[in-house]
Design a protein around this motif. Sequence first.
Motif, PDB file in Angstrom:
ATOM      1  N   LEU A 160       0.826  -1.184   0.000  1.00  0.00           N
ATOM      2  CA  LEU A 160       0.000   0.000   0.000  1.00  0.00           C
ATOM      3  C   LEU A 160       0.869   1.246   0.000  1.00  0.00           C
ATOM      4  CD1 LEU A 160      -2.601  -1.049   2.752  1.00  0.00           C
ATOM      5  CD2 LEU A 160      -2.892  -1.169   0.274  1.00  0.00           C
ATOM      6  N   ARG A 161       0.321   2.321  -0.536  1.00  0.00           N
ATOM      7  CA  ARG A 161       1.048   3.586  -0.508  1.00  0.00           C
ATOM      8  C   ARG A 161       1.264   4.022   0.934  1.00  0.00           C
ATOM      9  NH1 ARG A 161      -1.509   7.974  -4.516  1.00  0.00           N
ATOM     10  NH2 ARG A 161      -0.662   9.178  -2.784  1.00  0.00           N
ATOM     11  N   GLU A 162       2.426   4.638   1.185  1.00  0.00           N
ATOM     12  CA  GLU A 162       2.735   5.086   2.534  1.00  0.00           C
ATOM     13  C   GLU A 162       1.747   6.127   3.036  1.00  0.00           C
ATOM     14  OE1 GLU A 162       4.962   4.044   4.699  1.00  0.00           O
ATOM     15  OE2 GLU A 162       5.693   2.477   3.354  1.00  0.00           O
ATOM     16  N   ASP A 163       1.282   6.987   2.120  1.00  0.00           N
ATOM     17  CA  ASP A 163       0.386   8.084   2.528  1.00  0.00           C
ATOM     18  C   ASP A 163      -1.079   7.778   2.233  1.00  0.00           C
ATOM     19  OD1 ASP A 163       0.546   8.141  -0.202  1.00  0.00           O
ATOM     20  OD2 ASP A 163       0.693  10.323  -0.370  1.00  0.00           O
ATOM     21  N   LEU A 164      -1.419   6.480   2.079  1.00  0.00           N
ATOM     22  CA  LEU A 164      -2.777   6.119   1.691  1.00  0.00           C
ATOM     23  C   LEU A 164      -3.816   6.636   2.685  1.00  0.00           C
ATOM     24  CD1 LEU A 164      -4.641   4.548  -0.251  1.00  0.00           C
ATOM     25  CD2 LEU A 164      -4.286   2.525   1.182  1.00  0.00           C
ATOM     26  N   PHE A 165      -3.480   6.611   3.975  1.00  0.00           N
ATOM     27  CA  PHE A 165      -4.430   7.033   5.005  1.00  0.00           C
ATOM     28  C   PHE A 165      -4.066   8.390   5.608  1.00  0.00           C
ATOM     29  CE2 PHE A 165      -4.027   2.326   5.146  1.00  0.00           C
ATOM     30  CZ  PHE A 165      -5.274   2.010   4.623  1.00  0.00           C
ATOM     31  N   ASP A 166      -3.250   9.147   4.911  1.00  0.00           N
ATOM     32  CA  ASP A 166      -2.802  10.441   5.403  1.00  0.00           C
ATOM     33  C   ASP A 166      -3.824  11.522   5.047  1.00  0.00           C
ATOM     34  OD1 ASP A 166      -1.519  12.716   6.170  1.00  0.00           O
ATOM     35  OD2 ASP A 166       0.264  12.431   4.933  1.00  0.00           O
ATOM     36  N   PRO A 167      -4.477  12.136   6.052  1.00  0.00           N
ATOM     37  CA  PRO A 167      -5.487  13.166   5.752  1.00  0.00           C
ATOM     38  C   PRO A 167      -4.924  14.439   5.140  1.00  0.00           C
ATOM     39  CG  PRO A 167      -5.051  13.087   8.108  1.00  0.00           C
ATOM     40  CD  PRO A 167      -4.310  11.925   7.500  1.00  0.00           C
ATOM     41  N   SER A 168      -3.630  14.622   5.207  1.00  0.00           N
ATOM     42  CA  SER A 168      -3.044  15.839   4.627  1.00  0.00           C
ATOM     43  C   SER A 168      -3.206  15.858   3.109  1.00  0.00           C
ATOM     44  CB  SER A 168      -1.555  15.950   4.989  1.00  0.00           C
ATOM     45  OG  SER A 168      -0.823  14.862   4.414  1.00  0.00           O
TER      46      SER A 168
END
Length: 453
Positions: free
Chosen positions: A441-449
């Motif tokens: 999975l992408r590292e920032d998949l769950f990053d709200p930014s």
Amino acid sequence: MTFNIRNQFEQQEDSAVKPSLLGQATSAANHGTELVKSRIHRKILSLIDLRTMENLAPDRLRNELKILAEKLLDEEGIALNETERRHIVQSIQNEMLGLGPIEPLLADATVSDILVNGASRVYVERRGRLEETGIRFDNDAHLLRIIDKIVSRVGRRIDESSPMVDARLPDGSRVNAIIAPLALDGPVLSIRRFAVVPYTMQDLLSFDTLTPEMADLLLGLVKAKVNLLISGGTGSGKTTLLNVISGAIPPNERIITIEDAAELQLQQPHVVRLESRPPNIEGKGEVNQRALVRNSLRMRPDRIILGEVRGAEVLDMLQAMNTGHEGSMTTIHANSPRDALTRLEHMLGMSGMQVSPRNMRQQIGAALSVVVQISRLSDGRRRITSLQEITGIEGEVLSMQEIFLFNQTGVKADGTVEGRFVVTGIRPKFAQRLITRGISLREDLFDPSRNRG
């Protein structure tokens, strides 16, 4: 005496023709065309051998009918322009080989639903919006013949003693028909079309149904054998989404699909398709989805895909998900993920399961991991409006956490819904399962930014 439709009203001087007379002329001309078509149709039926027709290839038969119809038109000396001749010939071909006036709609890839409200009103849905067509049947008897042609192909019958029927067309499109005495204003025919070429995830992305990140996550969940529930209202696209994400199932798995009306179009090589059977006219012979789910457990499935859970079969489906059939999926009619879980509880009660509500919720929470909500918005577009994880039971309540959602912000002047997809910032528990199953999975998949901008 020749019947000249084209010149029927040419005797009127253009300057003297009023709009009402033009309307009468158009109506009479159309009526004349239908009379010609009916007469030629009857002659063709008297000239051909229906058993011979069945042995001819469709293309050859269509061509033979064209030649015969044109010959009969010439013999009768009917004066028609080229457009009228072509319309009559095509109508006769559609009547004998297809479904009469609605055959052109079945060939139109933009039509998703065909709704016939009696002989004189035919509607279609295109891109999520209903619109009336100019198509008409000759009368209710004509519409009844078309309905009977559809249902007889699948061994069903419709008459006064059995005035409702579900059937399907050869391309898999779902059909429902209801006639008198239940339908008060004439026979009603509803056809839910299926795409000739099944939609892909790229199609859903182009429709803005979801984001690339959501697509990657859904496909990863399927590969990692996470049990999924797709929730949505009628016509929201539940089956389409289920069909698309099932494409991520590896080709070496044995898949069994169970449906009331076969709609799924899985492309894997090892798929077994089962369809329930309604009772016959004597009320016997019914095979429901619950019986098929139970039987499927003896067929060595790797995954079970239940087209839509509606009743007592939910118990057997949840038990299958809890006993080694990971990666199974189903859909449910509900307006929200929470509503979907409540409906599952009610269905478990219908199954005769004598346990407390808490134990029901525990079984649901143990079997299902993710609920995907898909909705048809006011502009006709389908979007995934919520993706939630079931985290377990806390007290007496099933606990859920939202990972993605669609935030509607307004509606434009033209009716288009405005909004954006939002990442909540919650890292789901199933993320670790995906990693252990080798799903990157992408590292920032769950990053709200990522929501900024």
